[in-house]
Design a protein around this motif. Structure first.
Motif, mmCIF file in Angstrom:
data_model
loop_
_atom_site.group_PDB
_atom_site.id
_atom_site.type_symbol
_atom_site.label_atom_id
_atom_site.label_comp_id
_atom_site.label_asym_id
_atom_site.label_seq_id
_atom_site.Cartn_x
_atom_site.Cartn_y
_atom_site.Cartn_z
ATOM 1 N N UNK A 150 0.165 46.311 -23.354
ATOM 2 C CA UNK A 150 1.516 45.817 -23.650
ATOM 3 C C UNK A 150 1.377 44.329 -23.328
ATOM 4 N N UNK A 151 1.809 43.649 -24.029
ATOM 5 C CA UNK A 151 1.658 42.258 -23.912
ATOM 6 C C UNK A 151 3.215 41.558 -24.264
ATOM 7 N N UNK A 152 4.110 40.890 -23.540
ATOM 8 C CA UNK A 152 5.198 40.285 -23.766
ATOM 9 C C UNK A 152 5.210 38.873 -23.545
ATOM 10 N N UNK A 153 5.637 38.156 -24.672
ATOM 11 C CA UNK A 153 5.839 36.757 -24.374
ATOM 12 C C UNK A 153 7.384 36.396 -23.871
ATOM 13 N N UNK A 154 7.377 35.596 -22.847
ATOM 14 C CA UNK A 154 9.070 35.330 -22.537
ATOM 15 C C UNK A 154 9.173 33.759 -22.599
ATOM 16 N N UNK A 155 10.490 33.487 -22.783
ATOM 17 C CA UNK A 155 10.764 32.364 -22.672
ATOM 18 C C UNK A 155 12.203 31.855 -22.120
ATOM 19 N N UNK A 156 12.768 32.962 -21.470
ATOM 20 C CA UNK A 156 14.323 32.981 -20.892
ATOM 21 C C UNK A 156 14.158 33.097 -19.556
ATOM 22 N N UNK A 157 15.100 32.796 -18.909
ATOM 23 C CA UNK A 157 15.330 32.896 -17.279
ATOM 24 C C UNK A 157 15.878 34.242 -17.064
ATOM 25 N N UNK A 158 16.698 34.671 -17.968
ATOM 26 C CA UNK A 158 17.404 35.884 -17.817
ATOM 27 C C UNK A 158 16.769 36.672 -18.977
ATOM 28 N N UNK A 159 16.370 37.914 -18.497
ATOM 29 C CA UNK A 159 15.816 39.013 -19.493
ATOM 30 C C UNK A 159 16.195 40.316 -18.817
ATOM 31 N N UNK A 160 16.426 41.052 -20.010
ATOM 32 C CA UNK A 160 17.036 42.522 -19.972
ATOM 33 C C UNK A 160 15.934 43.387 -20.752
ATOM 34 N N UNK A 161 15.540 44.383 -20.110
ATOM 35 C CA UNK A 161 14.932 45.413 -20.950
ATOM 36 C C UNK A 161 15.729 46.682 -20.996
ATOM 37 N N UNK A 162 16.026 47.217 -22.453
ATOM 38 C CA UNK A 162 17.046 48.108 -22.675
ATOM 39 C C UNK A 162 16.309 49.218 -23.241
ATOM 40 N N UNK A 163 16.495 50.516 -22.915
ATOM 41 C CA UNK A 163 15.928 51.830 -23.470
ATOM 42 C C UNK A 163 16.593 52.888 -22.746
ATOM 43 N N UNK A 175 19.614 34.301 -23.220
ATOM 44 C CA UNK A 175 19.115 35.264 -22.453
ATOM 45 C C UNK A 175 18.079 35.911 -23.482
ATOM 46 N N UNK A 176 17.132 36.766 -23.051
ATOM 47 C CA UNK A 176 16.329 37.790 -23.989
ATOM 48 C C UNK A 176 16.897 38.924 -23.638
ATOM 49 N N UNK A 177 16.769 39.956 -24.692
ATOM 50 C CA UNK A 177 17.018 41.367 -24.345
ATOM 51 C C UNK A 177 15.964 42.106 -25.255
ATOM 52 N N UNK A 178 15.114 42.840 -24.686
ATOM 53 C CA UNK A 178 13.900 43.601 -25.178
ATOM 54 C C UNK A 178 14.466 45.141 -25.286
ATOM 55 N N UNK A 179 14.117 45.456 -26.436
ATOM 56 C CA UNK A 179 14.169 46.932 -26.715
ATOM 57 C C UNK A 179 12.659 47.818 -26.205
ATOM 58 N N UNK A 180 12.825 48.967 -25.198
ATOM 59 C CA UNK A 180 11.894 49.407 -24.657
ATOM 60 C C UNK A 180 11.714 50.705 -25.114
ATOM 61 N N UNK A 181 10.561 51.339 -25.912
ATOM 62 C CA UNK A 181 10.383 52.615 -26.308
ATOM 63 C C UNK A 181 9.204 52.674 -26.841
#
Length: 378
Positions: free
Chosen positions: A23-36, A363-369
């Motif tokens: 798994x590789x994730x690029x991040x650019x925000x200070x506030x990050x949420x992972x949703x799933x 902020x960034x929100x990532x969907x996890x699944x």
């Protein structure tokens, strides 16, 4: 809040870690949420980040248990971070058949995970901590030791060495070792134990001051009143560090028959407890409602984040697992505003995208699944 140095993850790569083959994730925000959904692997991502600092990670799992089922038994976590405008590469992991966790910084092998503290301080709040105030004292000691480690990088090694020396003493007592041999080891136990206790007391004192300096009126999360209590601290009150060591040595020597019979050492800071009270209600946190306990814990972690920044000059990265689900909309918005004001990078998890509607616009929100993570809407 005063501006402090702040490390920011820009890329996170997992290999053979928990449910992730890669798994590789690029991040650019200070506030990050992972949703799933539950079980999707959101917490596993936070756990991976927790290995980018000293210690055993947020689950305190055995290294072998972290490797992906069906894999080769090895795992790794790698990250690109920005600190002071300079990009660095951090890496850690374990290899089948090789003991211990390996750490690499900018391609060079490090002697221990403590080297990571020069680049990142990582703090976390996870559901397993919800019973902190009602659970055994050992949980609160471990919690306090993590708080101390964030502001005193030598504390982790100190605690580890102290616990190792205690185990050796218990073994020698059981084996009937000579008084001379025991006395030599007890000098080490006393020196390390006193240092551990003093470091914990300093952390409690600094945190207590940090909390008391915050305005009580209008606070979203209740203030906690803290103290470190135990027979050891009570006996050592008003003693200098050297006098404490000498006194602890005498206690250990005098307690040999009792400790031999018990099979363990019955005096020392390994039995002390972090006592937490709801300051406004002047009642033990353990007697507060479940909601109040959660709010107290959040307030305590936020205050410690500020203390870590103030003492170390490095704003910590925060990992908040399922924290938003327990808060009403007003408190969620207040939490996000407070997190933004702290200035450090924050990673959160939740099962519902709506829990993060009040996050700042950048902020960034990532969907996890399905063992993947992608930006929401992408």
């Amino acid at each position: 809040m005063t501006e402090y140095r702040s490390a920011r993850l820009t890329r996170l790569t997992l290999t053979g870690f928990r449910n992730y083959a890669a798994l590789s994730i690029d991040l650019s925000a200070k506030m990050v949420a992972f949703v799933g959904a539950n079980g999707a692997g959101k917490t596993n991502i936070l756990e991976a980040i927790s290995f980018l600092t000293a210690g055993r990670g947020l689950r305190r799992a055995a290294l072998a248990d972290i490797a992906r089922k069906g894999g080769n038994g090895s795992w790794s976590v790698a990250a690109k971070i920005l600190l002071d405008g300079i990009e660095s590469s951090l890496g850690t992991g374990a290899t089948t058949g090789v003991p211990g966790r390996k750490v690499r910084i900018d391609g060079e092998d490090m002697r221990s995970s403590e080297s990571l503290l020069d680049y990142m301080r990582v703090l976390w709040l996870v559901p397993a901590m919800d019973g902190l105030f009602t659970g055994p004292g050992s949980d609160r000691r471990r919690f306090l030791d993590r708080l101390t480690l964030a502001i005193d990088p030598a504390h982790g090694r100190r605690v580890s060495d102290f616990e190792s020396a205690l185990r050796q003493r218990n073994k020698l007592l059981d084996q009937g070792a000579s008084d001379a041999y025991l006395s030599a080891l007890e000098l080490q136990v006393a020196s390390l134990g006193t240092a551990v206790s003093l470091a914990r007391q300093e952390t409690v004192g600094l945190l207590r001051q940090m909390i008391s300096d915050q305005p009580l009126e209008g606070s979203t999360f209740p203030q906690a009143s803290l103290s470190l209590e135990g027979a050891f601290e009570a006996e050592m009150l008003e003693m200098s560090a050297s006098d404490q060591e000498d006194h602890y040595c005498r206690l250990l020597e005098q307690g040999r028959p009792r400790d031999r019979a018990a099979g363990r050492t019955l005096s020392g800071p390994h039995l002390s407890d972090l006592k937490v009270r709801h300051a406004a209600k002047d009642m033990p946190a353990s007697q507060s409602s479940t909601g109040e306990q959660k709010a107290l814990l959040i307030g305590l972690v936020l205050a410690h984040a500020e203390l870590t920044a103030k003492v170390s000059g490095l704003t910590p990265v925060l990992l908040l697992d399922e924290v938003a689900a327990h808060l009403d909309p007003a408190r969620r918005a207040a939490l996000f505003a407070k997190l933004e004001s702290l200035g450090g990078q924050v990673f959160m998890t939740g099962t519902d995208r709506a829990l993060f509607d009040a996050l700042p616009a950048q902020s960034e929100v990532f969907e996890v699944g399905n063992d993947k993570a992608h930006l929401s809407g992408v």
